[in-house]
Motif scaffolding. Structure first.
Motif, PDB file in Angstrom:
ATOM      1  N   ILE A 200       0.316  -1.703  -2.581  1.00 34.83           N
ATOM      2  CA  ILE A 200      -0.522  -1.672  -3.740  1.00 34.83           C
ATOM      3  C   ILE A 200      -0.162  -0.287  -4.395  1.00 34.83           C
ATOM      4  O   ILE A 200      -0.426  -0.148  -5.678  1.00 34.83           O
ATOM      5  N   ALA A 201      -0.151   0.783  -3.832  1.00 34.61           N
ATOM      6  CA  ALA A 201       0.100   2.082  -4.496  1.00 34.61           C
ATOM      7  C   ALA A 201       1.438   2.108  -5.055  1.00 34.61           C
ATOM      8  O   ALA A 201       1.599   2.483  -6.271  1.00 34.61           O
ATOM      9  N   SER A 202       2.634   1.504  -4.550  1.00 34.48           N
ATOM     10  CA  SER A 202       3.670   1.338  -5.014  1.00 34.48           C
ATOM     11  C   SER A 202       3.587   0.612  -6.305  1.00 34.48           C
ATOM     12  O   SER A 202       4.341   0.608  -7.487  1.00 34.48           O
ATOM     13  N   ALA A 203       2.875  -0.578  -6.458  1.00 26.83           N
ATOM     14  CA  ALA A 203       2.846  -1.496  -7.567  1.00 26.83           C
ATOM     15  C   ALA A 203       2.005  -0.675  -8.659  1.00 26.83           C
ATOM     16  O   ALA A 203       2.235  -0.757  -9.844  1.00 26.83           O
ATOM     17  N   LEU A 204       1.163   0.104  -8.243  1.00 29.76           N
ATOM     18  CA  LEU A 204       0.331   1.066  -9.404  1.00 29.76           C
ATOM     19  C   LEU A 204       1.045   1.973  -9.961  1.00 29.76           C
ATOM     20  O   LEU A 204       1.090   2.346 -11.190  1.00 29.76           O
TER      21      LEU A 204
ATOM     22  N   THR B 163       8.669 -12.934  -5.199  1.00 24.00           N
ATOM     23  CA  THR B 163       7.408 -13.178  -4.668  1.00 24.00           C
ATOM     24  C   THR B 163       6.272 -12.206  -4.324  1.00 24.00           C
ATOM     25  O   THR B 163       5.238 -11.949  -4.860  1.00 24.00           O
ATOM     26  N   ALA B 164       6.872 -11.260  -3.612  1.00 26.43           N
ATOM     27  CA  ALA B 164       6.154 -10.067  -2.847  1.00 26.43           C
ATOM     28  C   ALA B 164       5.749  -9.283  -4.288  1.00 26.43           C
ATOM     29  O   ALA B 164       4.582  -8.730  -4.166  1.00 26.43           O
ATOM     30  N   LYS B 165       6.796  -8.842  -5.125  1.00 27.08           N
ATOM     31  CA  LYS B 165       6.502  -7.825  -6.068  1.00 27.08           C
ATOM     32  C   LYS B 165       5.356  -8.577  -7.007  1.00 27.08           C
ATOM     33  O   LYS B 165       4.648  -7.641  -7.482  1.00 27.08           O
ATOM     34  N   ARG B 166       5.354  -9.827  -7.266  1.00 21.64           N
ATOM     35  CA  ARG B 166       4.387 -10.613  -8.247  1.00 21.64           C
ATOM     36  C   ARG B 166       3.260 -10.400  -7.698  1.00 21.64           C
ATOM     37  O   ARG B 166       2.120 -10.076  -8.430  1.00 21.64           O
TER      38      ARG B 166
ATOM     39  N   MET C 126       1.912  -6.772  -7.583  1.00 22.12           N
ATOM     40  CA  MET C 126       1.748  -6.230  -9.047  1.00 22.12           C
ATOM     41  C   MET C 126       0.581  -6.974  -9.608  1.00 22.12           C
ATOM     42  O   MET C 126      -0.490  -6.217 -10.261  1.00 22.12           O
ATOM     43  N   GLU C 127       0.000  -8.203  -9.293  1.00 20.71           N
ATOM     44  CA  GLU C 127      -1.082  -8.802  -9.870  1.00 20.71           C
ATOM     45  C   GLU C 127      -2.234  -8.132  -8.839  1.00 20.71           C
ATOM     46  O   GLU C 127      -3.350  -7.859  -9.634  1.00 20.71           O
ATOM     47  N   LEU C 128      -2.227  -7.774  -7.794  1.00 15.51           N
ATOM     48  CA  LEU C 128      -3.216  -7.226  -6.888  1.00 15.51           C
ATOM     49  C   LEU C 128      -3.391  -5.784  -7.720  1.00 15.51           C
ATOM     50  O   LEU C 128      -4.816  -5.362  -7.990  1.00 15.51           O
TER      51      LEU C 128
ATOM     52  N   VAL D 224      -6.805  -2.179 -11.303  1.00 17.99           N
ATOM     53  CA  VAL D 224      -6.974  -1.320 -12.381  1.00 17.99           C
ATOM     54  C   VAL D 224      -8.222  -1.923 -13.269  1.00 17.99           C
ATOM     55  O   VAL D 224      -8.957  -1.005 -13.822  1.00 17.99           O
ATOM     56  N   ALA D 225      -7.861  -2.937 -13.521  1.00 21.96           N
ATOM     57  CA  ALA D 225      -9.023  -3.715 -14.588  1.00 21.96           C
ATOM     58  C   ALA D 225     -10.472  -3.669 -13.990  1.00 21.96           C
ATOM     59  O   ALA D 225     -11.322  -3.292 -14.764  1.00 21.96           O
TER      60      ALA D 225
END
Length: 329
Positions: free
Chosen positions: A26-30, A309-312, A315-317, A322-323
């Motif tokens: 999650i941190a990496s996606a953020l 798939t994992a990245k998607r 990234m959605e998480l 954030v929202a």
């Protein structure tokens, strides 16, 4: 002065549910969304630090954490543990796009100390109050020195004194859960534990001396994330689907509804399923990522479709976090 970052804990007192791996991803996606993230390795097992740093670097950090040039979380809280002053401010470590406050096995000693400090806080003793807010104060100092949007506390699998102060310093918490019988059963005590901690924090705040440092004491249940369930083709297996239904019910009955008894704003409404994402089983691909110390979409080898798939998913998480946190702060 910088705005206070949003503080989150990915927490479940049940072990083996993938807390550290979920935190890192999650941190990496953020970070990919342009957010600055501070990771606080507050688990004495140091899994997060070991994931992100090479073994020799981790060994060097632990070997020198007792000294004046130490750079772990233990270095920061040791003066309070030794009763020789306030916490020491240390500089975190940059790991790619992330910022890490390294963990330390000696946090297990500090956890015992925090149990006594919690009791002292009920006696209005400033030493106890300083101890239970020491990690929070360290994070605040770091956030003043550099811009931080999100702070993640990585926790151990227990309901001990250390996790108590981390949860009570958090604005939000997320519950990771595996799709198995033991994870479902463990949820029965999670909400009641958090409720007791919140009520105790309110009591401490009501009797604390004027000007004393206090924990926020109002962690909001952001939602839960089922992990490691089996998928064949595009469908979740029948067994995993059965556990997902049980998890959904338990999350409301044993977590959300319990917290809403304290304050309706602490958890989603009854009509809302608080699932914020589902992370399927990536098996060997996740093992490669852990060995290489990177997010699963950046690891070596083939598996291009699974990486995508994992990245998607993550990234959605991250986008959801954030929202949601932006709208509630």
């Amino acid at each position: 002065m910088n705005k206070r970052p949003i503080r989150l804990t990915i927490y479940n007192h049940k072990g083996g549910v993938g807390k550290t791996t979920l935190t890192i991803h999650i941190a990496s996606a953020l970070a990919l969304l342009g957010k600055s993230v501070l990771l606080v390795d507050s688990d004495p097992q140091c899994n997060l630090t070991s994931y992100l740093l090479a073994d020799d670097v981790v060994d060097d950090l632990l070997d020198h954490s007792d000294g004046t040039d130490g750079q772990t979380i233990w270095t920061a809280v040791k003066p309070i543990f030794d009763n020789v002053g306030v916490g020491k401010h240390i500089n975190p470590v940059r790991v790619g796009a992330l910022t890490l406050l390294p963990g330390d096995i000696r946090l297990s000693e500090f956890e015992e100390f925090l149990g006594e400090a919690w009791t002292d806080s009920f006696k209005r003793r400033l030493g106890g109050l300083r101890a239970i807010t020491s990690i929070s104060d360290l994070v605040t100092h770091i956030s003043i020195q550099e811009p931080i949007d999100f702070v993640f506390y990585d926790t151990g699998p227990n309901i001990g004194a250390l996790n108590r102060v981390l949860l009570l310093d958090s604005d939000f918490f997320i519950v990771p859960v595996a799709c198995d019988l033991f994870s479902v059963r463990a949820l029965s005590t999670l909400g009641q534990t958090l409720k007791r901690w919140i009520i105790d924090a309110e009591t401490i705040a009501s009797i604390a001396p004027d000007g004393a440092s206090l924990l926020a004491g109002r962690p909001h249940f952001l939602g839960y994330v089922p992990q490691r369930f089996k998928v064949y083709g595009q469908s979740i297996t029948q067994e995993s689907s059965r556990y997902l239904r049980q998890i959904k019910r338990r999350m409301y009955e044993n977590v959300a509804s319990v917290l809403r008894d304290i304050d309706s704003d602490l958890a989603p409404r009854a009509s809302v399923d608080p699932v914020i994402g589902k992370v399927r089983d990536f098996a060997s691909l996740m093992q490669i990522a852990q060995r290489e110390g990177v997010a699963v979409w950046d690891c070596s080898g083939a598996y291009r479709s699974q990486k995508s798939t994992a990245k998607r998913i993550f990234m959605e998480l991250a986008s959801h976090i954030v929202a949601t946190t932006s709208s509630e702060t």
